[in-house]
Enzyme design. Structure first.
Site, PDB file in Angstrom:
ATOM      1  N   HIS A  81       0.917  -1.129   0.153  1.00  0.00           N
ATOM      2  CA  HIS A  81      -0.064   0.120   0.021  1.00  0.00           C
ATOM      3  C   HIS A  81       0.971   1.153   0.238  1.00  0.00           C
ATOM      4  O   HIS A  81       1.505   1.451   0.894  1.00  0.00           O
ATOM      5  CB  HIS A  81      -0.878  -0.052   1.267  1.00  0.00           C
ATOM      6  N   GLU A  84       1.667   3.480   3.204  1.00  0.00           N
ATOM      7  CA  GLU A  84       1.925   3.064   4.185  1.00  0.00           C
ATOM      8  C   GLU A  84       3.475   2.984   4.079  1.00  0.00           C
ATOM      9  O   GLU A  84       4.103   2.052   3.503  1.00  0.00           O
ATOM     10  CB  GLU A  84       1.453   1.669   4.518  1.00  0.00           C
ATOM     11  N   HIS A 188       2.845  -3.393   6.761  1.00  0.00           N
ATOM     12  CA  HIS A 188       1.882  -2.330   6.514  1.00  0.00           C
ATOM     13  C   HIS A 188       1.892  -1.353   7.656  1.00  0.00           C
ATOM     14  O   HIS A 188       2.743  -1.043   8.566  1.00  0.00           O
ATOM     15  CB  HIS A 188       0.440  -2.788   6.598  1.00  0.00           C
ATOM     16  N   GLU A 279       1.296  -4.741  11.031  1.00  0.00           N
ATOM     17  CA  GLU A 279       0.876  -3.357  11.043  1.00  0.00           C
ATOM     18  C   GLU A 279       1.886  -2.764  11.937  1.00  0.00           C
ATOM     19  O   GLU A 279       1.888  -3.094  13.064  1.00  0.00           O
ATOM     20  CB  GLU A 279      -0.557  -3.305  11.576  1.00  0.00           C
TER      21      GLU A 279
HETATM   22 ZN    ZN Z   1      -1.771  -1.943   4.136  1.00  0.00          ZN
END
Ligand code: ZN
Ligand code: NAG
Ligand code: NAG
Ligand code: NAG
Length: 436
Positions: A81, A84, A188, A279
């Site tokens: 992404h 990110e 992420h 994350e």
């Molecule tokens: Zn992501």
């Protein structure tokens, strides 16, 4: 571990600053690292983005350019992404840390000597360059240049994915096919948690707790916990305001919110590779001044996680003449994969298993199956999984072999009792679909 902590506490004479590195700077850094450390690094591109940017990978190892029998392949992928951004910089710092500590720190030296570590700092360089309003929740940059979410773009184990496979996704899928990856993580931002498969599910995999688990759930929970407990704060849970409390800093992917077409499920189902999703920042694209603290919070965890690749058992399968046999199904009892895990062209298998007693089954057409009971210990301290080679006797009658269906799917049973109502899923996805 003690030695590693000692080194981690010392300031590093690093050639890398704490700032966001755009494409040209990222490429310059990777080239320079490779020039400075050519014997343990290999710089290669697995393909190009829609706008023609290379998807760079730096491989580190004692034999960086090629697979060697017995040395497992690891990968980290960040920035799929594009907005990110923390993971992208963390992986550059990880590269810097690994190369500068090789032959200085014994743990890092053994890690590099016994593992081939592939690092892709950005899977979505177009999205990163297209992020015009950096901040905690940028409105642009998540998708690739065709507006596709790359973490929804992989073949799915439960549904047929209608999205068109993007160049970035195809490049990663081809890469997974050419290397014998064993363990992986995908980085992420937008939350602080280690999330493990499955991201999607059906009545076969969803438990009464509303999570969707693999038959290797014990291993995945261990992997996620390894990261969260080695991280400065992740294990505390509920670190990002207003969001889910994550007990121990870990969560099942589906239990958090359902994702179809995700990369981690693809790795596990099709790639014979265990992958979790990390994350790493509440804020997706925080100010540069915060990058040093992100690195300090994550460096031990990033290294401890790689070490876990040495859990379980590995070895070769050979015939009675000692010739290696490819495509032999080698699996542990009770842990059959929908797409059977098979030996590579060198006849090698790698199975991630926690310490314990297991029965392994090696089966190939034209040979007699071999069952072997083994007591597997924790290989992470020695940087090697238990090694066990199978010798398969010939038989005249070949057994009928389960193979990977062209579209492997978890076949739903008739029971529908455990399946969440579809509108609940949609609601949850709408609320949370912005992170992983
Ligand atoms: Zn992501
Ligand atoms: C490469 O080596 C030079 C000379 O030692 C050093 O100044 C530079 O920081 C190094 N670059 C990287 C990216 O490690
Ligand atoms: C061993 O694995 C093969 C292929 O997956 C399977 O057909 C066979 O039933 C297994 N044997 C045992 C004893 O579990
Ligand atoms: C398995 O190995 C462990 C560690 O070496 C040992 O403590 C345990 O007794 C072994 N179990 C069996 C059943 O052999």
């Amino acid at each position: 571990m003690d030695i590693l902590c000692l080194v981690l506490a010392l300031p590093l004479a690093a050639g890398l600053d704490f700032s966001y590195h755009h494409t040209a700077e990222l490429e310059a850094f990777l080239r320079e690292v490779h020039r400075n450390h050519s014997s343990i690094t290999h710089l290669y591109s697995v393909g190009k983005s829609v706008e023609g940017r290379h998807l760079w990978v730096l491989a580190l190892g004692r034999f960086p350019t090629q697979h060697k029998i017995g040395i497992p392949e690891f990968k980290y992928i960040a920035n799929m992404h594009g907005d990110e951004a923390v993971g992208r910089e963390l992986l550059l710092h990880l590269i810097d840390f690994l190369v500068t500590n090789y032959h200085h720190d014994p743990v890092i030296t053994k890690l590099i000597d016994n593992t081939r570590i592939h690092i892709m700092p950005s899977m979505n360089p177009d999205g990163f360059e297209g992020t015009k309003n950096p901040g905690c929740f940028p409105l642009e940059g998540r998708y690739n240049s065709n507006g596709e979410d790359l973490n929804r773009n992989f073949p799915d184990g439960f549904i047929s994915n209608p999205s068109t496979v993007q160049p970035e996704t195809q490049a990663v899928m081809d890469w997974i096919k050419t290397e014998t990856f064993v363990l992986s993580a995908n980085l992420h931002g937008g939350a602080l948690v280690a999330s493990y498969p499955f991201d999607n599910g059906n009545s076969v995999t969803i438990t009464s707790d509303g999570i969707s688990t693999t038959l290797d759930n014990d291993v995945f929970v261990h992997l996620a916990k390894t990261y969260s407990t080695s991280h400065a704060t992740m294990h505390n849970g509920h670190v990002c305001e207003m969001r889910d409390p994550f007990t121990g800093g870990i969560t099942n992917g589906f239990g958090w919110y359902q994702v179809g077409g995700g990369m981690q499920d693809y790795n596990y189902i099709w790639g014979q590779c265990f992958e979790i999703t990390l994350e790493l920042s509440c804020c997706k694209y925080p100010p540069e001044e915060e990058l040093p603290s992100f690195w300090n919070d994550n460096k031990l965890a990033l290294i401890e996680y790689i070490k876990q690749i040495h859990l379980g058992v590995k070895g070769r399968v050979m015939d009675k003449d000692g010739e290696s046999i490819a495509d032999v199904i080698v699996e542990a009892r009770g842990r059959r994969h929908v797409c059977p895990y098979k030996t590579n062209r060198d006849g090698e298998y790698y199975l991630m298993l926690l310490p314990g007693i297991y029965v392994l089954n090696a089966t190939a057409p034209g040979y007699k199956s071999v069952l072997q009971m083994m007591n597997i210990s924790d290989g992470t301290q020695d940087f090697s999984a238990l090694t066990y080679d199978f010798i398969l006797p010939d038989v005249s009658a070949a057994p009928k072999l389960a193979s990977c269906p062209t579209t492997p799917r978890y076949t739903e049973s008739t029971s529908t009792t455990l399946k969440p109502a579809i509108n609940t899923l949609i609601l949850i996805s709408t609320l949370y679909a912005v992170f992983r």
